[in-house]
Design a protein around this motif. Structure first.
Motif, PDB file in Angstrom:
ATOM      1  N   VAL A   1      48.108  92.503  21.879  1.00  0.00           N
ATOM      2  CA  VAL A   1      48.465  91.186  22.406  1.00  0.00           C
ATOM      3  C   VAL A   1      47.591  90.124  21.756  1.00  0.00           C
ATOM      4  O   VAL A   1      48.076  89.059  21.341  1.00  0.00           O
ATOM      5  N   LEU A   2      46.296  90.423  21.637  1.00  0.00           N
ATOM      6  CA  LEU A   2      45.379  89.448  21.029  1.00  0.00           C
ATOM      7  C   LEU A   2      45.798  89.152  19.587  1.00  0.00           C
ATOM      8  O   LEU A   2      45.784  88.003  19.153  1.00  0.00           O
ATOM      9  N   GLU A   3      46.195  90.191  18.871  1.00  0.00           N
ATOM     10  CA  GLU A   3      46.665  89.998  17.489  1.00  0.00           C
ATOM     11  C   GLU A   3      47.903  89.127  17.469  1.00  0.00           C
ATOM     12  O   GLU A   3      48.011  88.168  16.706  1.00  0.00           O
ATOM     13  N   LYS A   4      48.843  89.457  18.365  1.00  0.00           N
ATOM     14  CA  LYS A   4      50.109  88.722  18.439  1.00  0.00           C
ATOM     15  C   LYS A   4      49.861  87.235  18.740  1.00  0.00           C
ATOM     16  O   LYS A   4      50.593  86.363  18.279  1.00  0.00           O
ATOM     17  N   GLU A   5      48.819  86.989  19.531  1.00  0.00           N
ATOM     18  CA  GLU A   5      48.515  85.604  19.929  1.00  0.00           C
ATOM     19  C   GLU A   5      47.602  84.901  18.926  1.00  0.00           C
ATOM     20  O   GLU A   5      46.967  83.898  19.255  1.00  0.00           O
ATOM     21  N   GLY A   6      47.499  85.449  17.722  1.00  0.00           N
ATOM     22  CA  GLY A   6      46.774  84.758  16.656  1.00  0.00           C
ATOM     23  C   GLY A   6      45.450  85.407  16.308  1.00  0.00           C
ATOM     24  O   GLY A   6      44.892  85.174  15.239  1.00  0.00           O
ATOM     25  N   GLY A   7      44.920  86.205  17.208  1.00  0.00           N
ATOM     26  CA  GLY A   7      43.682  86.932  16.924  1.00  0.00           C
ATOM     27  C   GLY A   7      42.455  86.044  16.793  1.00  0.00           C
ATOM     28  O   GLY A   7      41.362  86.521  16.488  1.00  0.00           O
ATOM     29  N   ASP A   8      42.613  84.741  17.043  1.00  0.00           N
ATOM     30  CA  ASP A   8      41.497  83.831  16.794  1.00  0.00           C
ATOM     31  C   ASP A   8      40.742  83.451  18.064  1.00  0.00           C
ATOM     32  O   ASP A   8      40.344  82.316  18.257  1.00  0.00           O
ATOM     33  N   PHE A   9      40.581  84.417  18.955  1.00  0.00           N
ATOM     34  CA  PHE A   9      39.878  84.133  20.206  1.00  0.00           C
ATOM     35  C   PHE A   9      38.358  84.165  19.996  1.00  0.00           C
ATOM     36  O   PHE A   9      37.851  85.008  19.265  1.00  0.00           O
ATOM     37  N   ASP A  10      37.666  83.247  20.661  1.00  0.00           N
ATOM     38  CA  ASP A  10      36.207  83.188  20.543  1.00  0.00           C
ATOM     39  C   ASP A  10      35.528  83.988  21.648  1.00  0.00           C
ATOM     40  O   ASP A  10      34.387  84.419  21.509  1.00  0.00           O
ATOM     41  N   LEU A  11      36.254  84.113  22.757  1.00  0.00           N
ATOM     42  CA  LEU A  11      35.647  84.750  23.919  1.00  0.00           C
ATOM     43  C   LEU A  11      36.721  85.535  24.665  1.00  0.00           C
ATOM     44  O   LEU A  11      37.818  85.017  24.893  1.00  0.00           O
ATOM     45  N   LEU A  12      36.393  86.789  25.007  1.00  0.00           N
ATOM     46  CA  LEU A  12      37.312  87.591  25.808  1.00  0.00           C
ATOM     47  C   LEU A  12      36.647  87.836  27.155  1.00  0.00           C
ATOM     48  O   LEU A  12      35.612  88.500  27.227  1.00  0.00           O
ATOM     49  N   LEU A  13      37.227  87.273  28.205  1.00  0.00           N
ATOM     50  CA  LEU A  13      36.624  87.408  29.532  1.00  0.00           C
ATOM     51  C   LEU A  13      37.433  88.378  30.387  1.00  0.00           C
ATOM     52  O   LEU A  13      38.659  88.292  30.460  1.00  0.00           O
ATOM     53  N   PHE A  14      36.709  89.283  31.031  1.00  0.00           N
ATOM     54  CA  PHE A  14      37.328  90.257  31.942  1.00  0.00           C
ATOM     55  C   PHE A  14      36.578  90.210  33.272  1.00  0.00           C
ATOM     56  O   PHE A  14      35.412  89.824  33.321  1.00  0.00           O
ATOM     57  N   GLY A  15      37.241  90.697  34.325  1.00  0.00           N
ATOM     58  CA  GLY A  15      36.520  91.043  35.542  1.00  0.00           C
ATOM     59  C   GLY A  15      35.756  92.315  35.237  1.00  0.00           C
ATOM     60  O   GLY A  15      36.187  93.119  34.405  1.00  0.00           O
ATOM     61  N   GLN A  16      34.620  92.546  35.881  1.00  0.00           N
ATOM     62  CA  GLN A  16      33.843  93.735  35.514  1.00  0.00           C
ATOM     63  C   GLN A  16      34.573  95.028  35.876  1.00  0.00           C
ATOM     64  O   GLN A  16      34.364  96.067  35.279  1.00  0.00           O
ATOM     65  N   ARG A  17      35.448  94.946  36.888  1.00  0.00           N
ATOM     66  CA  ARG A  17      36.207  96.119  37.311  1.00  0.00           C
ATOM     67  C   ARG A  17      37.444  95.640  38.037  1.00  0.00           C
ATOM     68  O   ARG A  17      37.477  94.506  38.525  1.00  0.00           O
ATOM     69  N   ALA A  18      38.445  96.513  38.096  1.00  0.00           N
ATOM     70  CA  ALA A  18      39.613  96.199  38.915  1.00  0.00           C
ATOM     71  C   ALA A  18      39.443  96.959  40.221  1.00  0.00           C
ATOM     72  O   ALA A  18      39.035  98.127  40.204  1.00  0.00           O
ATOM     73  N   ILE A  19      39.743  96.286  41.335  1.00  0.00           N
ATOM     74  CA  ILE A  19      39.431  96.919  42.621  1.00  0.00           C
ATOM     75  C   ILE A  19      40.389  98.062  42.968  1.00  0.00           C
ATOM     76  O   ILE A  19      40.186  98.747  43.951  1.00  0.00           O
ATOM     77  N   ASP A  20      41.427  98.286  42.166  1.00  0.00           N
ATOM     78  CA  ASP A  20      42.318  99.414  42.492  1.00  0.00           C
ATOM     79  C   ASP A  20      41.898 100.688  41.755  1.00  0.00           C
ATOM     80  O   ASP A  20      41.403 101.630  42.344  1.00  0.00           O
ATOM     81  N   GLY A  21      42.036 100.700  40.418  1.00  0.00           N
ATOM     82  CA  GLY A  21      41.685 101.903  39.661  1.00  0.00           C
ATOM     83  C   GLY A  21      40.185 102.100  39.590  1.00  0.00           C
ATOM     84  O   GLY A  21      39.681 103.218  39.551  1.00  0.00           O
ATOM     85  N   ASP A  22      39.441 100.995  39.573  1.00  0.00           N
ATOM     86  CA  ASP A  22      37.986 101.036  39.628  1.00  0.00           C
ATOM     87  C   ASP A  22      37.366 101.854  38.501  1.00  0.00           C
ATOM     88  O   ASP A  22      36.383 102.569  38.697  1.00  0.00           O
ATOM     89  N   THR A  23      37.935 101.777  37.295  1.00  0.00           N
ATOM     90  CA  THR A  23      37.408 102.587  36.191  1.00  0.00           C
ATOM     91  C   THR A  23      36.294 101.873  35.413  1.00  0.00           C
ATOM     92  O   THR A  23      35.505 102.524  34.762  1.00  0.00           O
TER      93      THR A  23
END
Lengths: 263, 393
Positions: A104-126
């Motif tokens: 997806v990142l490639e498709k969207e141009g690949g020019d992202f400076d920062l990738l932000l995530f939540g540290q975990r998802a409260i369902d799968g919790d992996t």
């Protein structure tokens, strides 16, 4: 800066988890944007408000209902959203998911400076997907971040809590950051912003759109497989030992030796 | 048929739930005991746009309907705010914003709506009088034409929020009943700016909902310009219906919310509380009344949203009135039952203030009396839906 924020649609924190056979019973579940992802979206929006970022793209992989989690991100302040949804994705493990997100990142141009995530998802919790994305893209990462300072075009300084103190990491951009509680206090999506979010662009991709073969994802493309779900065992009643100290100690030792066999 | 909420409506409900979690029962316990306005809550709902739900976007609002207003209010009430989730919003948005949106002149809209939407301006409505409750036509407050304005005298009672409000929807007669060609003729709505020396406001000590004051209002020689008239002179009754129906509906969903809140609280308590060998929630003498109340509340909720939908989709006022009264009667009956049995479940703790149920009991007691008594709601059903003769005149 261009920021990607990853969003997952998860069951509400007050969901009473029930099983249907060995699968999760999803009937009657209310879905929300993963609370840790809210920290990520809020952080991105604050950077945009501080004129450090120009564009925030919220990205999700999931069933059609994940659109609502993305609308939530748009209502907090993301500019546009991308949803990857495809029946063949069902059963994808964390690595298969990370591979799709990289596409997806490639498709969207690949020019992202920062990738932000939540540290975990409260369902799968992996806790795994962000680090896998970082590894696949060979980017530096800081997980469980409680404070973040970004200098666009140069670096990010991330603070993590560790036992007894703080760890401070300097990362060159682009970088992956996972967000923890304490990083910020996410705003309530206001009603006017919810209505504005309705008009913001939301693009949907299928696997074909991303050039991914169905065999690379889902159960077939995963190295791990969930065999079954089980509820945690119901907590049994406690045991109370009463009496004079000598009697109590003797009884306790007997209990530890004979009943739970730890000594 | 379509029973689902839209994506936007679900997100709005989610925002309301989040706010409710930040203003939990303990917050309202403190406000109630101190007799203090919930200023922090007011700020949060202002910022979230809850006071501008029915206000058009051009005046700073969201441009939605009474259905969304009900949805947000119910979520607030049900998720911990109790009546407070409805109270302030109703006073300002239903009594202030709704009639101005529908009947206001451009000047009136510009003057009031942006400030209401931003939470800067609180409103109240002065309708009820010592000698006129449900029989609105008997109000005695009179506005006499004088020059290019009106001179108003009269007294009002049970006017909630009048102590703080900067705007008041004042209902007065401009033609006396004996001079009116029709029963519905002669009532006029006025927009009055407060505080005003000619309007004396005195709070009345009361049973519950003490995070807001309910007042006696005495109006002595108040002069207002013609531009203060909202809608048409003498034809205010029909405009007033557009306030009273939504008022009934927000109080209905507030009752549903309070009932569900009390039931959830009782279930959680009952599941933990072990008196003999089992949790007390395993006893059917507690299960059945709570289950009955819950089922009836959910039924009333559906009916209430039907009424909201009719209102938003230009349904006939008789149909809206019918559905709204039925929903109100069932919701209040069963919210009262729900709180009664929640208190029974908690036993002695239910009587203790820190456990909240007694506060919800005091709150729900209001709704059997206002906006309309249960008995008058049932009269409406009997007369207007069933076709039975009117027993009073």
């Amino acid at each position: 800066m261009k920021i990607a924020v990853f969003c997952k649609s998860v069951p509400d924190t007050e969901t009473k988890v029930r099983l249907k056979g060995d699968r999760l019973d999803t009937s009657g579940i209310k879905y929300i944007l993963n609370p840790y992802d809210e920290f990520a979206v809020e952080e991105a929006v604050r950077m945009k408000e501080a004129k450090k970022a120009e564009e925030i793209v919220a990205i999700s992989m999931g069933p059609a209902r994940a659109q609502e989690a993305l609308r939530n991100a748009l209502a907090i302040g993301a500019d546009r959203a991308v949803l990857v949804t495809d029946d063949a994705l069902d059963g994808s493990d964390t690595l298969a998911t990370a591979k799709v997100l990289v596409k997806v990142l490639e498709k969207e141009g690949g020019d992202f400076d920062l990738l932000l995530f939540g540290q975990r998802a409260i369902d799968g919790d992996t806790w795994q997907v962000p680090s896998q994305v970082a590894a696949l893209l060979d980017l530096p990462q800081a997980t469980c971040t409680v404070a973040l300072e970004v200098e666009p075009g140069s670096k990010a300084v991330a603070t993590r809590l560790v036992e007894g103190g703080e760890e401070i990491h300097e990362l060159t951009l682009p970088a992956v950051i996972t967000c923890s509680k304490g990083l910020n206090e996410p705003r309530y999506p206001s009603l006017p912003n919810i209505m504005k979010a309705k008009k913001k662009p939301l693009t949907t991709y299928s696997l074909g759109d991303l050039g991914i073969d169905a065999s690379e994802v889902g159960k077939n493309g995963s190295r791990t497989e969930v065999l079954s779900y089980e509820l945690p065992p119901a907590r049994g009643g406690g045991k109370k030992v009463e009496g004079e100290p000598e009697e109590v100690v003797a009884e306790l030792v007997k209990f530890l030796k004979e009943e739970i066999k730890v000594i | 048929m379509e029973f689902s909420f839209t994506e936007e409506q679900r997100l709005m409900a989610e925002t309301a739930r989040k706010i409710a979690k930040d203003f939990p029962p303990d917050y309202w316990y403190e406000k109630e005991e101190a007799g203090e306005f919930g200023a922090e809550f007011w700020k949060a709902i202002s910022e979230a746009g809850f006071l501008g739900i029915v206000i058009p976007e051009e005046y700073g609002g969201v441009g939605l309907g009474v259905s969304e207003l009900m949805l947000v209010i119910q979520e607030l009430c049900e998720n911990g705010c109790g009546m407070a989730g409805n109270w302030y919003i109703c006073l300002t948005e239903v009594f202030g914003a709704m009639p101005i949106v529908k009947y206001g002149t451009k000047e009136q809209k510009e003057k009031y709506l942006p400030k209401i939407a931003s939470g800067e301006l609180e409103f109240c409505m002065a309708l009820t009088e010592p000698n006129a409750g449900t029989n609105t036509f008997r109000i005695e407050t009179f506005a006499k034409k004088e020059g290019d304005g009106y001179r108003i005298n009269g007294s009002k009672i049970f006017i909630s929020g009048a102590d703080r409000a900067k705007g008041m929807l004042l209902i007065a007669r401009t033609t006396r009943p004996e001079d009116a060609p029709k029963k519905t003729h002669g009532i006029t709505l006025f927009l009055v700016d407060l505080p005003n020396e000619a309007v004396k406001v005195s709070p009345i000590p009361k049973h519950g909902i003490n995070y807001s004051k309910t007042c006696e209002v005495v109006i002595e020689d108040l002069w207002v310009p013609e531009s203060a008239v909202l809608g048409e002179v003498d034809k205010g009754w029909f405009s007033l219906l557009d306030v009273l129906d939504p008022e009934r509906l927000v109080f209905t969903v507030a009752s549903v919310g309070i009932g569900k809140l009390a039931i959830n609280y009782a279930v959680n308590y009952g599941n933990q509380r072990q008196v003999f060998s089992q949790p007390i929630s395993s006893y059917q003498s507690l299960q059945h009344p709570l289950a009955e109340a819950y089922a009836s509340l959910v039924s009333a909720e559906l009916l209430a949203y039907k009424a909201g939908w009719l209102f938003d989709n230009d349904g006939h006022y008789r149909e809206i009135g019918a559905v709204a009264n039925m929903a109100k009667a069932v919701a209040v009956e069963n919210a009262t039952k729900a709180v009664y049995w929640a208190m029974q479940t908690l036993g002695g703790y239910g009587y203790s203030k820190e456990y909240h149920v007694e506060r919800w009991w005091r709150e729900i007691n209001l709704v059997r009396l206002a906006p309309v008594t249960q008995q008058m709601a049932l009269n409406y059903i009997a007369e207007h839906i069933l076709g039975m003769p009117k027993s009073y005149s």
